[in-house]
Enzyme design. Structure first.
Site, PDB file in Angstrom:
ATOM      1  N   TYR A 124       0.843  -1.192   0.000  1.00  0.00           N
ATOM      2  CA  TYR A 124       0.000   0.000   0.000  1.00  0.00           C
ATOM      3  C   TYR A 124       0.879   1.244   0.000  1.00  0.00           C
ATOM      4  O   TYR A 124       1.841   1.336   0.777  1.00  0.00           O
ATOM      5  CB  TYR A 124      -0.912   0.019   1.240  1.00  0.00           C
ATOM      6  CG  TYR A 124      -1.944  -1.083   1.243  1.00  0.00           C
ATOM      7  CD1 TYR A 124      -3.189  -0.901   0.658  1.00  0.00           C
ATOM      8  CD2 TYR A 124      -1.649  -2.316   1.821  1.00  0.00           C
ATOM      9  CE1 TYR A 124      -4.140  -1.931   0.657  1.00  0.00           C
ATOM     10  CE2 TYR A 124      -2.590  -3.342   1.816  1.00  0.00           C
ATOM     11  CZ  TYR A 124      -3.830  -3.148   1.228  1.00  0.00           C
ATOM     12  OH  TYR A 124      -4.753  -4.156   1.213  1.00  0.00           O
ATOM     13  N   GLU A 130       2.836   4.508 -11.026  1.00  0.00           N
ATOM     14  CA  GLU A 130       2.593   3.386 -10.125  1.00  0.00           C
ATOM     15  C   GLU A 130       1.093   3.081 -10.180  1.00  0.00           C
ATOM     16  O   GLU A 130       0.293   3.844  -9.662  1.00  0.00           O
ATOM     17  CB  GLU A 130       3.036   3.714  -8.692  1.00  0.00           C
ATOM     18  CG  GLU A 130       2.926   2.509  -7.763  1.00  0.00           C
ATOM     19  CD  GLU A 130       3.603   2.771  -6.426  1.00  0.00           C
ATOM     20  OE1 GLU A 130       4.779   2.418  -6.288  1.00  0.00           O
ATOM     21  OE2 GLU A 130       2.940   3.359  -5.547  1.00  0.00           O
TER      22      GLU A 130
END
Length: 305
Positions: A87, A303
């Site tokens: 995360y 990303e």
């Protein structure tokens, strides 16, 4: 979140130490949940939680733009431990409390219909994190990632393109640029965030983002797909906002210290590429080649997950 596309070391990496995998699966950090609050407003879609963790048992050093790994407890259907999930970290290296002893995550609970039964399936790790209670511990690895690091240049132009929880690293960037007083990094450049969400209640960290607009060198643009219309009368997605402002964005890209950061759902970069490709074709420039130039210059950061 898993990293995709560009992941090479930035030019600034040679000038600073980048913490990597200080904690591993064999010896994770036991971080304690200090806060778990809902970010989606009434009437919004789904659930997204802002979680703050005490990392003082570490320390857990990281830079803005890196990710943390979470090891969910339990085992899968085959009896094997659940796989590590990554995360993006949603706080600066100093954490939400400013003392360098916390780390924040922005987590959407994954839910989707089973392809055969139609029953709702909930993501293992996201459901675990969203249900954490204050005081409970998690096994955390990392940090990891180099693709999304801010450049050291405090005069840079930073263009951020986010969808959903892709806002996480940009919250860290914006706090670093506009909220903290950092003697080692006094931001004097400009930043522009284009944020794609489905509804107004789904604008994550809305109060913070709109407060940053008091800074003359910060610009905020929303693409609210279920409420706004694009030029063709369809839903307004992030690629439509890029197309709408593509001339201005192109001019910014001509500066040798402009950096583009893209974070969110995999595939969002395709629409962004298409918008630039349509524009640069009229200039006699092949966008794919120009983007490759930006990547080699470590100015195009992606990303997606």
């Amino acid at each position: 979140m898993t990293t995709a596309t560009h992941s090479s070391v930035t030019e600034t990496a040679v000038k600073r130490a980048i913490p990597m995998n200080v904690f591993r699966q064999s010896a994770p950090l036991r971080a304690v949940c200090l806060e778990n609050r809902e970010l989606v407003g009434p009437g919004g879609i789904g659930t997204v939680r802002h979680l703050v963790f005490d990392t003082s048992a570490g320390p857990y050093p990281f830079l803005e733009g890196q990710s943390a790994g979470i090891l969910p407890p339990g085992r899968d259907a085959n009896g094997k431990p659940h796989k590590l999930r990554l995360y993006s970290i949603a706080s600066t290296r100093h954490g939400d409390t400013g003392d360098g002893k916390t780390l924040s995550l922005c987590v959407r609970r994954l839910e989707y219909p089973h392809p055969e039964t139609g029953e709702t399936v909930y993501g293992v790790c996201s459901t675990y994190l969203c249900g954490l209670k204050v005081g409970e511990e998690v096994s955390m690895t990392g940090p990891t990632g180099k693709a999304m690091l801010l450049p050291d240049d405090p005069t840079a132009t930073i263009i951020m393109l986010a969808t959903g929880t892709g806002i996480a690293p940009f919250r860290a960037h914006l706090w670093r640029m506009f909220r903290e007083n950092n003697p080692d990094y006094e931001f004097r450049g400009s930043a522009w965030l284009i944020f794609g969400i489905p509804t107004t209640p789904n604008i994550l960290y809305r109060e913070e983002l709109e407060d940053f607009q008091r800074h003359a060198n910060f610009r905020l643009t929303y693409a609210i797909s279920r409420e706004q219309k694009n030029a063709k009368g369809g839903r307004m997605y992030i690629q439509d906002r890029v197309a709408e402002h593509v001339g201005e964005l192109w001019e910014l890209l001509q500066r040798d210290n402009t950096h583009v950061f893209i974070c969110g759902l995999r595939g969002m970069e395709d629409g962004i590429d298409a918008a630039f490709e349509a524009y640069t074709a009229g200039l006699g420039i092949r966008w794919a080649e120009y983007r490759e130039h930006l990547e080699k210059s470590h100015r195009w950061h992606v990303e997606t997950y």
